[in-house]
Design an enzyme around this catalytic site. Structure first.
Site, PDB file in Angstrom:
ATOM      1  N   LYS A  42       0.814  -1.189   0.000  1.00  7.64           N
ATOM      2  CA  LYS A  42       0.000   0.000   0.000  1.00  7.64           C
ATOM      3  C   LYS A  42       0.865   1.264   0.000  1.00  7.64           C
ATOM      4  O   LYS A  42       0.418   2.316  -0.418  1.00  7.64           O
ATOM      5  CB  LYS A  42      -0.879   0.045   1.249  1.00  7.64           C
ATOM      6  CG  LYS A  42      -1.900  -1.036   1.367  1.00  7.64           C
ATOM      7  CD  LYS A  42      -2.679  -0.887   2.666  1.00  7.64           C
ATOM      8  CE  LYS A  42      -3.560  -2.111   2.843  1.00  7.64           C
ATOM      9  NZ  LYS A  42      -4.191  -2.105   4.159  1.00  7.64           N
ATOM     10  N   GLU A  98       7.965   1.475  -6.086  1.00  5.73           N
ATOM     11  CA  GLU A  98       8.100   1.133  -4.666  1.00  5.73           C
ATOM     12  C   GLU A  98       8.256   2.416  -3.851  1.00  5.73           C
ATOM     13  O   GLU A  98       8.857   3.380  -4.319  1.00  5.73           O
ATOM     14  CB  GLU A  98       9.304   0.208  -4.492  1.00  5.73           C
ATOM     15  CG  GLU A  98       9.591  -0.243  -3.094  1.00  5.73           C
ATOM     16  CD  GLU A  98       8.545  -1.191  -2.515  1.00  5.73           C
ATOM     17  OE1 GLU A  98       7.391  -0.765  -2.354  1.00  5.73           O
ATOM     18  OE2 GLU A  98       8.896  -2.327  -2.189  1.00  5.73           O
ATOM     19  N   ASP A  99       7.722   2.415  -2.640  1.00  4.23           N
ATOM     20  CA  ASP A  99       7.861   3.589  -1.781  1.00  4.23           C
ATOM     21  C   ASP A  99       9.291   3.728  -1.266  1.00  4.23           C
ATOM     22  O   ASP A  99       9.878   4.795  -1.320  1.00  4.23           O
ATOM     23  CB  ASP A  99       6.853   3.578  -0.629  1.00  4.23           C
ATOM     24  CG  ASP A  99       6.880   2.296   0.204  1.00  4.23           C
ATOM     25  OD1 ASP A  99       7.636   1.360  -0.116  1.00  4.23           O
ATOM     26  OD2 ASP A  99       6.125   2.234   1.189  1.00  4.23           O
ATOM     27  N   ASP A 102      14.603  -0.487   1.435  1.00  4.14           N
ATOM     28  CA  ASP A 102      15.202  -0.494   2.763  1.00  4.14           C
ATOM     29  C   ASP A 102      16.158  -1.689   2.830  1.00  4.14           C
ATOM     30  O   ASP A 102      17.277  -1.612   2.333  1.00  4.14           O
ATOM     31  CB  ASP A 102      14.066  -0.590   3.787  1.00  4.14           C
ATOM     32  CG  ASP A 102      14.490  -0.325   5.215  1.00  4.14           C
ATOM     33  OD1 ASP A 102      15.576  -0.758   5.604  1.00  4.14           O
ATOM     34  OD2 ASP A 102      13.712   0.302   5.950  1.00  4.14           O
ATOM     35  N   LYS A 130      17.190   3.712   1.226  1.00  5.64           N
ATOM     36  CA  LYS A 130      17.860   3.730   2.521  1.00  5.64           C
ATOM     37  C   LYS A 130      18.992   2.698   2.479  1.00  5.64           C
ATOM     38  O   LYS A 130      18.877   1.598   3.014  1.00  5.64           O
ATOM     39  CB  LYS A 130      16.849   3.403   3.624  1.00  5.64           C
ATOM     40  CG  LYS A 130      17.318   3.801   5.012  1.00  5.64           C
ATOM     41  CD  LYS A 130      16.383   3.329   6.119  1.00  5.64           C
ATOM     42  CE  LYS A 130      15.011   3.927   6.116  1.00  5.64           C
ATOM     43  NZ  LYS A 130      14.221   3.518   7.299  1.00  5.64           N
ATOM     44  N   VAL A 152      10.748   6.538   8.754  1.00  5.43           N
ATOM     45  CA  VAL A 152      10.006   7.626   8.133  1.00  5.43           C
ATOM     46  C   VAL A 152       8.573   7.205   7.813  1.00  5.43           C
ATOM     47  O   VAL A 152       8.296   6.028   7.555  1.00  5.43           O
ATOM     48  CB  VAL A 152      10.703   8.127   6.845  1.00  5.43           C
ATOM     49  CG1 VAL A 152      12.030   8.787   7.183  1.00  5.43           C
ATOM     50  CG2 VAL A 152      10.906   7.013   5.836  1.00  5.43           C
ATOM     51  N   ASP A 158       3.780   4.259   6.208  1.00  4.53           N
ATOM     52  CA  ASP A 158       3.009   4.213   7.435  1.00  4.53           C
ATOM     53  C   ASP A 158       3.781   3.585   8.586  1.00  4.53           C
ATOM     54  O   ASP A 158       4.836   2.990   8.402  1.00  4.53           O
ATOM     55  CB  ASP A 158       1.746   3.371   7.221  1.00  4.53           C
ATOM     56  CG  ASP A 158       2.050   1.883   7.164  1.00  4.53           C
ATOM     57  OD1 ASP A 158       1.462   1.129   7.962  1.00  4.53           O
ATOM     58  OD2 ASP A 158       2.871   1.454   6.322  1.00  4.53           O
ATOM     59  N   ARG A 164      -0.197   7.583   6.621  1.00  4.78           N
ATOM     60  CA  ARG A 164      -0.097   7.502   5.162  1.00  4.78           C
ATOM     61  C   ARG A 164      -0.516   8.803   4.483  1.00  4.78           C
ATOM     62  O   ARG A 164       0.020   9.165   3.446  1.00  4.78           O
ATOM     63  CB  ARG A 164      -0.948   6.357   4.615  1.00  4.78           C
ATOM     64  CG  ARG A 164      -0.412   4.980   4.933  1.00  4.78           C
ATOM     65  CD  ARG A 164      -1.158   3.921   4.122  1.00  4.78           C
ATOM     66  NE  ARG A 164      -0.910   2.583   4.586  1.00  4.78           N
ATOM     67  CZ  ARG A 164       0.149   1.843   4.265  1.00  4.78           C
ATOM     68  NH1 ARG A 164       1.080   2.337   3.498  1.00  4.78           N
ATOM     69  NH2 ARG A 164       0.268   0.611   4.729  1.00  4.78           N
TER      70      ARG A 164
END
Length: 182
Positions: A42, A98-99, A102, A130, A152, A158, A164
């Site tokens: 999401k 992708e957000d 990581d 990151k 973050v 989220d 969000r």
């Protein structure tokens, strides 16, 4: 929500400008093509919606759900694909949106799966990178921002399904998630 932040890492104007630049890069790189843009739900949905509107091409839309966090602040190490793709990806130019990259586990898992299915080409567009947390050898082909090893939230990201809709990307205060830790 702003009071829950230790700091604002990226404000909405900075994000908007960089998303526009990413859209121009993708438009240039895929001239005369119609890439399939796959949103990893999401967390990527806000970024995805803004990004595709900045791409001056006919793009296909697709969505998939994958997770390695659950309600935690660090990756569980186990990637779960919750929903599969509806559209066929064989012989298609695919861009995974992708957000955040990581640990890299989720995007590496999805990339390996897509490559087995015979995509024509496969790129990753991530809003955030990151690298200090990386445990796999995976890089974003299109990257919005490289950020430090901070937890973050905002702009789709989220903590336990909260924040969000925060318009900026902020560093969440430790006490906002320490009390919820397992």
């Amino acid at each position: 929500m702003k009071n829950d932040m230790k700091s604002i890492l990226l404000d909405s104007d900075t994000i908007r400008k960089r998303v526009h630049e990413l859209g121009q890069e993708i438009t240039r790189d895929y001239q005369d093509e119609a890439p399939l843009m796959i949103c990893i739900l999401k967390g990527s949905v806000v970024f995805y919606a803004d990004l595709v509107r900045e791409i001056d091409l006919n793009v296909g839309f697709e969505f998939m759900t994958a997770s390695s966090y659950g309600s935690a602040t660090v990756s569980s190490g186990e990637v779960k694909i919750v929903s599969e793709l509806d559209n066929k990806i064989v012989n298609r130019h695919v861009i995974l949106v992708e957000d955040i990259v990581d640990s890299g586990r989720t995007i590496a898992y999805i990339k390996n799966d897509m490559l087995k299915k015979g995509v024509k080409s496969l790129k990753v567009c991530a809003l955030l990178d990151k690298p200090d947390r990386r445990v796999t050898d995976v890089q974003a082909d299109y990257c919005g921002f490289v950020i430090p090893d901070e937890f973050v939230v905002g702009y789709g990201l989220d903590f336990d399904q909260k924040y969000r809709n925060f318009p900026h990307i902020g560093v969440l205060k430790n006490e906002m998630y320490e009390n919820n830790a397992d």
